[in-house]
Design a protein around this motif. Sequence first.
Motif, PDB file in Angstrom:
ATOM      1  N   UNK A   1      -1.746   6.809  12.188  1.00 56.29           N
ATOM      2  CA  UNK A   1      -2.503   6.895  10.810  1.00 56.29           C
ATOM      3  C   UNK A   1      -1.568   8.655   9.731  1.00 56.29           C
ATOM      4  N   UNK A   2      -2.076   9.310  10.573  1.00 55.38           N
ATOM      5  CA  UNK A   2      -2.124  10.475  10.083  1.00 55.38           C
ATOM      6  C   UNK A   2      -0.984  11.240  10.047  1.00 55.38           C
ATOM      7  N   UNK A   3      -0.614  10.871  10.682  1.00 55.83           N
ATOM      8  CA  UNK A   3       1.149  11.656  11.354  1.00 55.83           C
ATOM      9  C   UNK A   3       1.970  10.365  10.274  1.00 55.83           C
ATOM     10  N   UNK A   4       1.617   9.339  10.240  1.00 53.92           N
ATOM     11  CA  UNK A   4       2.932   8.325   9.410  1.00 53.92           C
ATOM     12  C   UNK A   4       2.309   8.605   8.093  1.00 53.92           C
ATOM     13  N   UNK A   5       1.263   9.141   8.031  1.00 53.42           N
ATOM     14  CA  UNK A   5       1.247   9.308   6.441  1.00 53.42           C
ATOM     15  C   UNK A   5       1.803  10.951   6.328  1.00 53.42           C
ATOM     16  N   UNK A   6       1.676  12.109   6.871  1.00 55.07           N
ATOM     17  CA  UNK A   6       2.221  13.104   6.709  1.00 55.07           C
ATOM     18  C   UNK A   6       3.698  12.666   6.609  1.00 55.07           C
TER      19      UNK A   6
ATOM     20  N   UNK B   1       5.471  10.264   5.366  1.00 60.04           N
ATOM     21  CA  UNK B   1       5.859   9.394   4.386  1.00 60.04           C
ATOM     22  C   UNK B   1       5.414  10.950   3.629  1.00 60.04           C
ATOM     23  N   UNK B   2       5.113  11.868   3.391  1.00 62.79           N
ATOM     24  CA  UNK B   2       4.960  13.055   2.322  1.00 62.79           C
ATOM     25  C   UNK B   2       6.507  14.158   2.605  1.00 62.79           C
ATOM     26  N   UNK B   3       7.501  13.646   3.268  1.00 64.09           N
ATOM     27  CA  UNK B   3       8.198  14.469   3.625  1.00 64.09           C
ATOM     28  C   UNK B   3       9.224  14.265   3.181  1.00 64.09           C
ATOM     29  N   UNK B   4       9.456  15.166   2.281  1.00 68.38           N
ATOM     30  CA  UNK B   4      11.207  14.550   1.372  1.00 68.38           C
ATOM     31  C   UNK B   4      12.461  13.928   2.617  1.00 68.38           C
ATOM     32  N   UNK B   5      12.969  13.195   1.724  1.00 65.20           N
ATOM     33  CA  UNK B   5      13.726  12.391   2.847  1.00 65.20           C
ATOM     34  C   UNK B   5      13.987  11.340   4.268  1.00 65.20           C
ATOM     35  N   UNK B   6      12.074  11.658   4.382  1.00 61.56           N
ATOM     36  CA  UNK B   6      11.804  10.651   5.660  1.00 61.56           C
ATOM     37  C   UNK B   6      10.683   9.664   4.611  1.00 61.56           C
ATOM     38  N   UNK B   7       9.672  10.128   3.318  1.00 60.62           N
ATOM     39  CA  UNK B   7       8.925   9.461   2.267  1.00 60.62           C
ATOM     40  C   UNK B   7       8.951   8.192   3.362  1.00 60.62           C
ATOM     41  N   UNK B   8       8.206   7.085   2.116  1.00 63.36           N
ATOM     42  CA  UNK B   8       7.440   6.145   2.647  1.00 63.36           C
ATOM     43  C   UNK B   8       8.319   5.327   3.703  1.00 63.36           C
ATOM     44  N   UNK B   9       9.577   5.520   3.197  1.00 66.98           N
ATOM     45  CA  UNK B   9      10.196   4.138   4.157  1.00 66.98           C
ATOM     46  C   UNK B   9      11.041   4.374   5.194  1.00 66.98           C
ATOM     47  N   UNK B  10      10.983   5.695   5.616  1.00 71.17           N
ATOM     48  CA  UNK B  10      11.081   6.922   6.823  1.00 71.17           C
ATOM     49  C   UNK B  10      10.066   7.036   7.785  1.00 71.17           C
ATOM     50  N   UNK B  11       8.484   7.299   7.261  1.00 68.70           N
ATOM     51  CA  UNK B  11       7.253   7.208   7.697  1.00 68.70           C
ATOM     52  C   UNK B  11       6.958   6.149   8.072  1.00 68.70           C
TER      53      UNK B  11
ATOM     54  N   UNK C   1       1.088  -1.322  14.054  1.00 63.86           N
ATOM     55  CA  UNK C   1       0.904  -2.627  13.490  1.00 63.86           C
ATOM     56  C   UNK C   1       2.063  -2.273  12.079  1.00 63.86           C
ATOM     57  N   UNK C   2       2.132  -3.199  11.473  1.00 62.93           N
ATOM     58  CA  UNK C   2       2.896  -2.782  10.382  1.00 62.93           C
ATOM     59  C   UNK C   2       2.747  -2.459   9.328  1.00 62.93           C
ATOM     60  N   UNK C   3       1.240  -3.130   9.071  1.00 63.44           N
ATOM     61  CA  UNK C   3       0.863  -3.007   7.874  1.00 63.44           C
ATOM     62  C   UNK C   3      -0.295  -1.669   7.574  1.00 63.44           C
ATOM     63  N   UNK C   4      -0.588  -1.274   8.681  1.00 58.05           N
ATOM     64  CA  UNK C   4      -1.010   0.086   9.030  1.00 58.05           C
ATOM     65  C   UNK C   4       0.316   0.811   8.015  1.00 58.05           C
ATOM     66  N   UNK C   5       1.159   1.336   9.430  1.00 55.58           N
ATOM     67  CA  UNK C   5       2.265   1.902   9.212  1.00 55.58           C
ATOM     68  C   UNK C   5       2.731   2.287   7.533  1.00 55.58           C
ATOM     69  N   UNK C   6       2.660   1.006   7.278  1.00 52.91           N
ATOM     70  CA  UNK C   6       3.066   1.017   5.793  1.00 52.91           C
ATOM     71  C   UNK C   6       1.970   1.818   4.782  1.00 52.91           C
ATOM     72  N   UNK C   7       1.307   0.862   4.601  1.00 51.23           N
ATOM     73  CA  UNK C   7      -0.139   1.834   4.022  1.00 51.23           C
ATOM     74  C   UNK C   7      -0.062   2.941   4.160  1.00 51.23           C
ATOM     75  N   UNK C   8      -0.698   3.390   5.817  1.00 58.37           N
ATOM     76  CA  UNK C   8       0.160   5.346   6.034  1.00 58.37           C
ATOM     77  C   UNK C   8       0.877   6.003   5.382  1.00 58.37           C
ATOM     78  N   UNK C   9       1.773   5.278   5.074  1.00 55.46           N
ATOM     79  CA  UNK C   9       3.293   5.890   4.963  1.00 55.46           C
ATOM     80  C   UNK C   9       3.605   6.628   2.747  1.00 55.46           C
TER      81      UNK C   9
END
Length: 182
Positions: free
Chosen positions: A20-25, A27-37, A47-55
């Motif tokens: 989840x930390x990698x996914x949060x990272x 999500x922090x990148x412009x153009x990748x953001x929450x959607x890409x994360x 799991x989709x919920x974990x990935x979405x929350x982390x992003x």
Amino acid sequence: MNLVETLQNLLGQVPELLQPLIVALAGAIPFVEGEGGAAIGILGGLPPVVAAIAAMVGNFLTVAVLVLLSAGARTAVVTRHREKVLARDGVLVGGAQAGTRVDHGDDRGSARRAKFQRAYERYGVPGVSLLGPLLLPTHFTATMLAASGVGKARILVWQAIAIFAWTTLTALIISGVLRAVV
């Protein structure tokens, strides 16, 4: 796409607890953001919920830092400009009257800034925040809102709503809950 592949590979190489930390990272990148994360996390096996929350967390924390820095920079620039104008006009800085206006001129800057300004005037903070991800990363939109003098709390509330909505929609589509009409 090399960045996305690198993040996906990194996700597969770290222990599950750190994924989840990698996914949060991501999500922090412009153009990748929450959607890409979220997409990276879901496709990487989270799991989709974990990935979405982390992003979402990674995207929002970066946006929050940028808003706070931009608002602080704007305040410093406006204050300094006001002091210069008051000093030039022979008014003591400490004795400035509350109604003193500072003329900033018509400095629209780049075409991107002008496009943002037109959208802001037409749709306001909610519209720019919710529709902004279609044109610009939330990082840029939030920074431009703060630089325009919009209140930090207002920006952060609407950016949080936008990040939540877009990341949730993307996660639902990627995980197959919603079928995208192509």
